[in-house]
Design a protein around this motif. Structure first.
Motif, short mmCIF file in Angstrom:
data_model
loop_
_atom_site.label_atom_id
_atom_site.label_comp_id
_atom_site.label_asym_id
_atom_site.label_seq_id
_atom_site.Cartn_x
_atom_site.Cartn_y
_atom_site.Cartn_z
N THR A 200 -24.57 22.23 22.99
CA THR A 200 -23.85 21.15 23.66
C THR A 200 -24.45 20.85 25.03
O THR A 200 -24.44 19.70 25.48
CB THR A 200 -22.37 21.52 23.82
N HIS B 113 -20.61 20.21 18.53
CA HIS B 113 -19.23 20.14 18.96
C HIS B 113 -18.24 20.58 17.88
O HIS B 113 -17.10 20.93 18.19
CB HIS B 113 -18.87 18.72 19.41
N LEU C 102 -10.76 13.21 16.95
CA LEU C 102 -11.73 12.38 17.64
C LEU C 102 -11.08 11.22 18.38
O LEU C 102 -11.76 10.52 19.13
CB LEU C 102 -12.76 11.83 16.64
N ASN D 117 -12.67 14.55 21.50
CA ASN D 117 -14.02 14.61 22.02
C ASN D 117 -14.54 13.20 22.32
O ASN D 117 -14.75 12.39 21.41
CB ASN D 117 -14.93 15.32 21.01
N ASP E 30 -17.53 12.32 23.60
CA ASP E 30 -18.94 12.12 23.24
C ASP E 30 -19.09 11.74 21.78
O ASP E 30 -19.81 10.78 21.45
CB ASP E 30 -19.73 13.40 23.54
#
Length: 343
Positions: A120, A232, A249, A272, A274
């Motif tokens: 990560t 992740h 997500l 998350n 990203d």
């Protein structure tokens, strides 16, 4: 002293707070620990359940304390906050962590290994350099505009921006300004080289990993997105279903319902950031190709006809996330639906 069953540990840089409770939840101790005292303190304790908030250094301490024989649970901070009473103190935070661990419906964050955290870090370092390069390009563009030198926006048009810069000694740009423009150009070149080295490292890893090769077969999933998913989400099986993964997500609607009135709002944008951004960008790329060349997907075509582009992109990113979960948990390779397959 009563037997310690659970410990709520409030993490910090130097001074930690530990709250111990017995099996009935009664407080056994609530004390401060210096950084050097933390591991020796847990070495003397019998095995128990240790809870801490998900924050910086949480995975490091989870690995260290787990190695001493304790069971460690990393709790999402938003689940701990409701149990904080009367004010923000380290002692109160430690008690709140202990209280949160009693809730059976609160899921903990899987503890990452050092290798997973390293993966990560590669992606976040790349993001950091890309952001720095964008700032430098914007600075160069704004400074050049002061002298009437402009070009189209975007990193793809950076070459045109450099071409618009006159030769050194040109009377339109003072020597002091030219020196600063050259410094910014040099910084952009260095950042581009760093980003390219990281991209080469990611590409080399992708060629050796079977999961990444299978993920990149999904429309809208590139090498960078596949590596981010692997970094992740090391254990996709921890999600009960594809919808749980998509909800993590932040790609599912946020409900606001009461009684028989069921309302679905905008996407929650939780989880998350990203991965959600990468999936959205990949979906926009798929839609761009569909608008230019058409698509054989009836579902996507109907959705594009009746909904705005960005709404369709979110829906497609949601669907892609579900496909990713199914592929990683059930194995096999991606197969396009019959309506997408060629003749």
């Amino acid at each position: 002293m009563s037997e310690i069953a659970t410990i709520g540990l409030d993490l910090a840089k130097q001074v930690f707070q530990a709250h111990g409770a017995d099996a009935q939840g009664a407080t056994v101790f609530n004390r401060k620990l210096r950084r050097a005292e933390l591991l020796p303190f847990f070495e003397k304790l019998p095995p128990c359940i240790v809870g801490m908030e998900a924050c910086g250094s949480a995975h490091h301490w989870a690995r260290e304390i787990s190695a001493l024989g304790h069971e460690v649970r990393i709790l999402p901070a938003q689940y701990v906050k409701p149990f904080v009473t009367r004010g923000k103190t380290d002692a109160g935070d430690a008690i709140a962590i202990t209280q949160t661990m009693k809730r059976p419906d609160v899921r903990s964050v899987p503890v990452k290994t050092a290798a997973q955290q390293g993966a990560t870090m590669v992606l976040r370092t790349r993001t950091f350099f890309v952001r720095q390069r964008a700032n430098a390009v914007n600075a160069l563009r704004s400074h050049m505009a002061e002298f009437g030198l402009v070009a189209d926006r975007g990193i793809a048009n950076f070459g045109k921006l450099v071409a618009a810069l006159p030769e050194r000694g040109d009377a339109r740009i003072p020597p002091a300004a030219r020196l600063m423009l050259d410094e910014i150009l040099d910084e952009i070149e260095k950042l581009t080289e760093r980003i390219q080295r990281i991209d080469d490292q990611i590409a080399a890893h992708a060629k050796q990993d079977e999961d990444i090769r299978r993920l990149t077969a999904i429309p809208g999933i590139g090498t960078l997105t596949a590596c981010a998913i692997q970094a992740h989400v090391p254990d996709p099986g921890c999600f009960k279903s594809a919808r749980h993964f998509s909800a993590w997500l932040g790609l599912t609607p946020k409900p606001n319902s009461s009684g028989e009135k069921l309302r679905s709002g905008k996407i929650s944008r939780m989880g998350n950031v990203d991965l959600r951004s990468l999936l959205y960008i990949g979906a926009m790329a798929v839609l761009s190709a569909a608008r230019r060349f058409g698509t054989r997907s009836g579902w996507l075509r109907r959705l594009m006809d009746r909904r705005p582009l960005r709404v369709v992109a979110v829906a497609l990113a949601n669907k892609t996330a579900r496909v990713v979960w199914a592929l990683l948990t059930k194995g096999g390779g991606y197969q396009a639906p019959a309506e997408l397959a060629g003749n």
